[in-house]
Motif scaffolding. Structure first.
Motif, PDB file in Angstrom:
ATOM      1  N   THR A 176       0.836  -1.198   0.000  1.00  0.00           N
ATOM      2  CA  THR A 176       0.000   0.000   0.000  1.00  0.00           C
ATOM      3  C   THR A 176       0.870   1.247   0.000  1.00  0.00           C
ATOM      4  N   SER A 178       0.214   5.022   1.311  1.00  0.00           N
ATOM      5  CA  SER A 178      -0.782   5.721   2.111  1.00  0.00           C
ATOM      6  C   SER A 178      -0.404   7.190   2.260  1.00  0.00           C
ATOM      7  N   LEU A 188      -5.579   5.445   0.931  1.00  0.00           N
ATOM      8  CA  LEU A 188      -4.869   4.198   0.632  1.00  0.00           C
ATOM      9  C   LEU A 188      -4.901   3.936  -0.864  1.00  0.00           C
ATOM     10  N   PRO A 190      -3.632   0.708  -3.276  1.00  0.00           N
ATOM     11  CA  PRO A 190      -3.017  -0.631  -3.304  1.00  0.00           C
ATOM     12  C   PRO A 190      -1.850  -0.705  -4.297  1.00  0.00           C
ATOM     13  N   ALA A 281      -3.236  -0.673   7.482  1.00  0.00           N
ATOM     14  CA  ALA A 281      -2.727  -0.599   6.121  1.00  0.00           C
ATOM     15  C   ALA A 281      -2.059   0.726   5.823  1.00  0.00           C
TER      16      ALA A 281
END
Length: 352
Positions: A176, A178, A188, A190, A281
């Motif tokens: 991730t 961020s 976020l 991916p 995450a």
């Protein structure tokens, strides 16, 4: 959000005349660099998202952010820079982002708050070069993939691309990208799964795998303990309405573990949930909530938080702990830190 290490490049001139850098965080050029391999581009979600950037005076500026690319470099890229000891052996990742102030101009051109995060919720450390230095016409020691200088400010409506260097352990494959700002929830993006180069890989266990460890009681006796993460469940602010808990912009997550006392003779006071942690995450550790109530009430969705009896040899107890995540963030990994033993990490199961 953590600040990146400031690296001072020696052999450069400082217009202010105070160019002698010192301290453990400084770095210097070392020798002539050889040709490094081209960075390896990773597949990254490039969806534009809106957020804020909060300056040093706590003023929040509206921005639109678009990740442009993420590429894995090589340690050889930085061989002309003397890195701090805690960055030696790490792998440089080059993150290029574009951002546009949608309100007032930004007083700075290089936003902090970006992280390159592994699937286990641990973020790399950003490497930055102290501003105010020039190379006197000499070749920059920074890799060509990330050598563009950020502007000092950005006008309203102006889109600017900036490259940042994030230093990542060799066994961590980014999952991730961020962006975290105090004024809003995290963003976020991916990263497509990829294998890291070198290193021994992550020491994080699969979700739900049982582990034999030990727990020290109040007499510092080691009690053999089998630990199994059972699940992670998303709750709602209404679940905690009977308690004085700040839930604005946050979501409670309930983390459940099962513990078995494997001692042949010692009873165990089961307060293990106090040593459970959850990473997200976005690369943050979730805030744990400890609820106190004179009537002994519990959150219905998270029962048996504090058992009131000893666990006999061979007995199994299930405990739940409450962790607050910012809206938009998701669990990444769980950890349990036995007293007197190393932490154990698991990937978080998909939250129910």
């Amino acid at each position: 959000m953590g600040a990146g290490a400031l690296l001072l490049i020696s052999g450069c001139s400082d217009d202010s005349g105070s160019g002698e850098g010192g301290g453990e965080e400084s770095a210097a050029t070392t020798g002539d660099g050889g040709a490094a391999a081209e960075p390896t581009a990773l597949a990254l979600d490039t969806t534009t998202q809106s957020s804020t950037w909060t300056d040093d005076s706590d003023a929040a500026h509206d921005v639109e952010i678009t990740p442009v690319g993420l590429a894995r470099g090589d340690a050889a890229d930085l061989e002309r820079i003397q890195l701090p000891d805690d960055m030696e052996g790490l792998v440089p990742y080059y993150l290029t982002v574009s951002y546009t102030p949608t309100g007032a101009a930004l007083p700075e051109g290089d936003l902090d708050g970006f992280n390159v995060v592994g699937a286990d919720g641990w973020a790399g450390e950003r490497m930055t070069v102290m501003s105010g230095f020039s190379y006197d016409g000499a070749e920059s020691p920074l890799p060509a993939a990330c050598d563009a200088e950020a502007p000092e400010r950005i006008a309203a409506g102006e889109a600017v691309e900036v490259c940042q260097i994030h230093m990542v352990p060799p066994g961590l494959a980014p999952a991730t990208v961020s962006y975290v700002d105090d004024g809003t929830g995290p963003l976020l993006w991916p990263v497509e799964a990829s294998e890291p180069e070198g290193g021994e890989g992550s020491a994080v266990l699969p979700a739900g795998e049982s582990v034999d460890t030990a727990w020290q009681n109040s007499d510092e006796q080691d009690i053999p303990l089998n630990v199994t993460p059972v699940g992670v469940t998303a709750g709602s602010a209404a679940d905690l309405s009977d308690w004085d808990v700040d839930t604005e912009g946050k979501v409670p997550y309930y983390v459940t573990f099962e513990y078995r006392n494997d001692s042949p003779e010692l009873d165990l006071y089961p307060d293990m949930q106090e040593n459970v942690e959850l990473r997200t995450a976005s690369g943050q550790e979730a805030t744990k909530v400890l609820l106190l109530d004179v009537y002994g009430r519990e959150v219905e969705q998270c029962p048996a938080r504090v058992p009131d009896e000893m666990a006999a040899p061979g007995a199994t107890v299930t405990q739940c702990s409450i962790h607050m995540l910012q809206e938009g963030d998701v669990p990444a990994s769980l950890s349990f830190g036995p007293r007197g033993a190393d932490h154990v990490y698991w990937y978080a199961p998909e939250a129910g």
